[in-house]
Design an enzyme around this catalytic site. Structure first.
Site, PDB file in Angstrom:
ATOM      1  N   ARG A  36       0.810  -1.218   0.000  1.00 28.68           N
ATOM      2  CA  ARG A  36       0.000   0.000   0.000  1.00 28.68           C
ATOM      3  C   ARG A  36       0.849   1.276   0.000  1.00 28.68           C
ATOM      4  O   ARG A  36       0.319   2.365  -0.131  1.00 28.68           O
ATOM      5  CB  ARG A  36      -0.965  -0.005   1.186  1.00 28.68           C
ATOM      6  CG  ARG A  36      -2.078  -1.020   0.987  1.00 28.68           C
ATOM      7  CD  ARG A  36      -3.190  -0.956   2.013  1.00 28.68           C
ATOM      8  NE  ARG A  36      -3.285   0.291   2.727  1.00 28.68           N
ATOM      9  CZ  ARG A  36      -3.398   0.408   4.051  1.00 28.68           C
ATOM     10  NH1 ARG A  36      -3.437  -0.666   4.802  1.00 28.68           N
ATOM     11  NH2 ARG A  36      -3.479   1.578   4.623  1.00 28.68           N
ATOM     12  N   ASN A  37       2.168   1.138   0.156  1.00 31.33           N
ATOM     13  CA  ASN A  37       3.021   2.324   0.134  1.00 31.33           C
ATOM     14  C   ASN A  37       3.029   2.892  -1.285  1.00 31.33           C
ATOM     15  O   ASN A  37       3.114   2.151  -2.257  1.00 31.33           O
ATOM     16  CB  ASN A  37       4.441   1.968   0.585  1.00 31.33           C
ATOM     17  CG  ASN A  37       5.271   3.191   0.859  1.00 31.33           C
ATOM     18  OD1 ASN A  37       5.586   3.954  -0.043  1.00 31.33           O
ATOM     19  ND2 ASN A  37       5.632   3.385   2.116  1.00 31.33           N
ATOM     20  N   HIS A  38       2.963   4.201  -1.396  1.00 33.60           N
ATOM     21  CA  HIS A  38       2.866   4.859  -2.698  1.00 33.60           C
ATOM     22  C   HIS A  38       4.208   5.148  -3.362  1.00 33.60           C
ATOM     23  O   HIS A  38       4.236   5.708  -4.463  1.00 33.60           O
ATOM     24  CB  HIS A  38       2.112   6.190  -2.543  1.00 33.60           C
ATOM     25  CG  HIS A  38       0.734   6.050  -2.027  1.00 33.60           C
ATOM     26  ND1 HIS A  38       0.216   6.842  -1.016  1.00 33.60           N
ATOM     27  CD2 HIS A  38      -0.255   5.190  -2.356  1.00 33.60           C
ATOM     28  CE1 HIS A  38      -1.016   6.487  -0.772  1.00 33.60           C
ATOM     29  NE2 HIS A  38      -1.328   5.479  -1.562  1.00 33.60           N
ATOM     30  N   PHE A  39       5.316   4.791  -2.737  1.00 36.12           N
ATOM     31  CA  PHE A  39       6.633   5.172  -3.235  1.00 36.12           C
ATOM     32  C   PHE A  39       6.848   4.803  -4.702  1.00 36.12           C
ATOM     33  O   PHE A  39       7.276   5.636  -5.503  1.00 36.12           O
ATOM     34  CB  PHE A  39       7.746   4.542  -2.387  1.00 36.12           C
ATOM     35  CG  PHE A  39       9.111   4.843  -2.916  1.00 36.12           C
ATOM     36  CD1 PHE A  39       9.722   6.052  -2.643  1.00 36.12           C
ATOM     37  CD2 PHE A  39       9.795   3.924  -3.701  1.00 36.12           C
ATOM     38  CE1 PHE A  39      10.983   6.357  -3.154  1.00 36.12           C
ATOM     39  CE2 PHE A  39      11.057   4.205  -4.214  1.00 36.12           C
ATOM     40  CZ  PHE A  39      11.645   5.427  -3.935  1.00 36.12           C
ATOM     41  N   SER A 136       5.368   8.949   1.452  1.00 38.84           N
ATOM     42  CA  SER A 136       4.711   7.994   0.552  1.00 38.84           C
ATOM     43  C   SER A 136       3.869   6.975   1.315  1.00 38.84           C
ATOM     44  O   SER A 136       3.160   6.178   0.716  1.00 38.84           O
ATOM     45  CB  SER A 136       5.752   7.263  -0.304  1.00 38.84           C
ATOM     46  OG  SER A 136       6.587   6.448   0.497  1.00 38.84           O
TER      47      SER A 136
END
Length: 162
Positions: A36-39, A136
């Protein structure tokens, strides 16, 4: 918990610093390993090339080809969750000696407020732009579109394709 080693390409023009990887990332031995991290989506927008659909080694290779290195401000700490606010007894990574060995480095991007504060302290006196970015992490609830717009500031520091 102890963080991950730096990932530094030969011609590193941009160093992106996080604070300290979360439990999921550490268990996988991967930067930004939580799904789920947007990085990876944010960096995909920065470099203008696919990253999200690639496997981890290919992601790192793609970033490396564009001069992007990864590390964290904190090398080790005690933390009961993956939240930066829970970090205790932090040991800072040796950022200054690293950046001094990177002749092509043009800027440092900081993923989140804790990273930015740490980088500014560790790199005080170095003539490098330090770009503070919204985290992020999905725990930071700024809309993804607003995060992506802020992260575009990194485009000026990446190497051209090819």
């Amino acid at each position: 918990m102890t963080g991950l080693p730096p990932v530094i390409p030969e011609r590193c023009s941009l160093l992106v610093l996080g604070s300290l990887p979360g439990r999921v990332s550490l268990a996988a031995s991967r930067y930004y390993g939580h799904p789920r991290n947007h990085f990876w989506a944010l960096m995909e927008g920065v470099i203008g090339e696919p990253l999200v659909a690639l496997d981890y080694p290919e992601r790192l290779a793609r970033l490396g080809a564009r001069g992007v290195g990864l590390w964290d401000v904190i090398g080790s700490a005690r933390r009961v969750s993956s939240l930066d606010g829970d970090i205790r007894e932090a040991t800072v990574n040796p950022l200054a000696p690293l950046v001094e060995r990177l002749p092509h480095l043009r800027a440092v991007g900081c993923n989140g407020a804790l990273s930015a504060r740490g980088a500014m302290r560790a790199l005080a006196g170095h003539d490098l732009p330090i770009v503070a970015l919204p985290s992020s992490s999905p725990a930071y609830t700024l809309p993804l579109a607003a995060k992506a717009e802020a992260w575009q500031a990194l485009r000026a520091f990446i190497l051209p394709p090819g």
